[in-house]
Design a protein around this motif. Structure first.
Motif, PDB file in Angstrom:
ATOM      1  N   UNK A   1     -49.538  11.380   7.566  1.00 30.81           N
ATOM      2  CA  UNK A   1     -49.201  12.989   6.857  1.00 30.81           C
ATOM      3  C   UNK A   1     -49.173  13.634   8.028  1.00 30.81           C
ATOM      4  N   UNK A   2     -48.381  13.358   9.131  1.00 34.73           N
ATOM      5  CA  UNK A   2     -48.014  14.124  10.175  1.00 34.73           C
ATOM      6  C   UNK A   2     -47.375  15.557   9.666  1.00 34.73           C
ATOM      7  N   UNK A   3     -47.509  16.594  10.421  1.00 32.62           N
ATOM      8  CA  UNK A   3     -47.102  17.711  10.137  1.00 32.62           C
ATOM      9  C   UNK A   3     -46.188  18.386  11.383  1.00 32.62           C
ATOM     10  N   UNK A   4     -46.533  17.950  12.481  1.00 29.00           N
ATOM     11  CA  UNK A   4     -45.972  18.650  13.676  1.00 29.00           C
ATOM     12  C   UNK A   4     -46.121  17.760  14.788  1.00 29.00           C
TER      13      UNK A   4
ATOM     14  N   UNK B   1     -41.045  18.398  12.092  1.00 23.54           N
ATOM     15  CA  UNK B   1     -40.909  19.917  12.017  1.00 23.54           C
ATOM     16  C   UNK B   1     -41.403  20.503  10.737  1.00 23.54           C
ATOM     17  N   UNK B   2     -42.456  21.343  10.873  1.00 21.26           N
ATOM     18  CA  UNK B   2     -42.812  22.020   9.603  1.00 21.26           C
ATOM     19  C   UNK B   2     -41.983  22.869   8.959  1.00 21.26           C
ATOM     20  N   UNK B   3     -41.667  22.609   7.546  1.00 19.93           N
ATOM     21  CA  UNK B   3     -40.707  23.462   6.901  1.00 19.93           C
ATOM     22  C   UNK B   3     -41.281  24.659   6.230  1.00 19.93           C
TER      23      UNK B   3
ATOM     24  N   UNK C   1     -47.076  22.468   3.098  1.00 17.50           N
ATOM     25  CA  UNK C   1     -47.044  21.338   4.252  1.00 17.50           C
ATOM     26  C   UNK C   1     -46.002  20.413   3.925  1.00 17.50           C
ATOM     27  N   UNK C   2     -44.868  21.144   3.791  1.00 22.67           N
ATOM     28  CA  UNK C   2     -43.754  20.493   3.724  1.00 22.67           C
ATOM     29  C   UNK C   2     -43.163  20.142   5.161  1.00 22.67           C
TER      30      UNK C   2
END
Length: 167
Positions: A106-109, A141-143, A148-149
């Motif tokens: 669940x990587x976010x950045x 890339x965090x949207x 947490x998209x």
């Protein structure tokens, strides 16, 4: 595919230094490559791993494996029937990895980059003689922070070719 590591070990701080040493023994059975045959890989790997800089990790490995192409369908094409039997691969590998991801799952950045070089056969022996160079990368890339998209861009490129008397 059924993959099973029979035995694995890693000493992360060898000789009181930031140098990891490890080994794996494994047996992998798969028929996902074709409905015509089953591939069974049995082998072992020893490796050392060291962080070169704060941002770069290296891994040097030696692998020996026996590849068995078994249960070949009698109606399979001739080129598959000719592959039936056991071959051996003796291979050294070098991997350089940079990983700035915040989490592996669940990587976010962050990003992940791996450059790998494998050479099998030649002076190492074995039946299979080839080299492989592969680059893998991903950028996250965090949207929207509150949901947490994440947008992920993932790519892989490489080349593999035989040499000597290997097909």
């Amino acid at each position: 595919q059924s993959s099973e590591v029979i035995l694995g070990f890693e000493e992360p701080y060898l000789f009181e230094r930031e140098l990891a040493f490890g080994f794996n023994l494994y047996r992998t059975t798969s028929d996902y490559n074709s409905a015509y045959y089953e591939e069974i890989r049995t082998g072992g790997e020893v490796y050392i791993r060291k962080r070169l800089f704060n941002w770069l990790e290296s891994r040097l490995s030696y692998t020996y494996e026996i590849i068995d192409i078994a249960n070949v369908d009698p109606n399979a094409p001739l080129n598959i029937v000719l592959l039936e039997g056991k071959t051996t691969t003796s291979r050294v590998g070098l991997n350089l990895t940079q990983d700035t991801r915040d989490k592996m799952i669940n990587t976010t950045r962050g990003h992940y980059t791996n450059l790998g070089l494998d050479v099998a056969g030649g002076v190492l022996g074995g039946d299979n003689h080839y080299y492989k160079l592969e680059l893998r990368g991903s950028k996250f890339f965090p949207v929207a922070e509150f949901q947490e998209q994440v947008l992920a861009v993932i790519g892989r490129t490489g080349v593999v070719d035989s040499f000597g008397d290997s097909d």
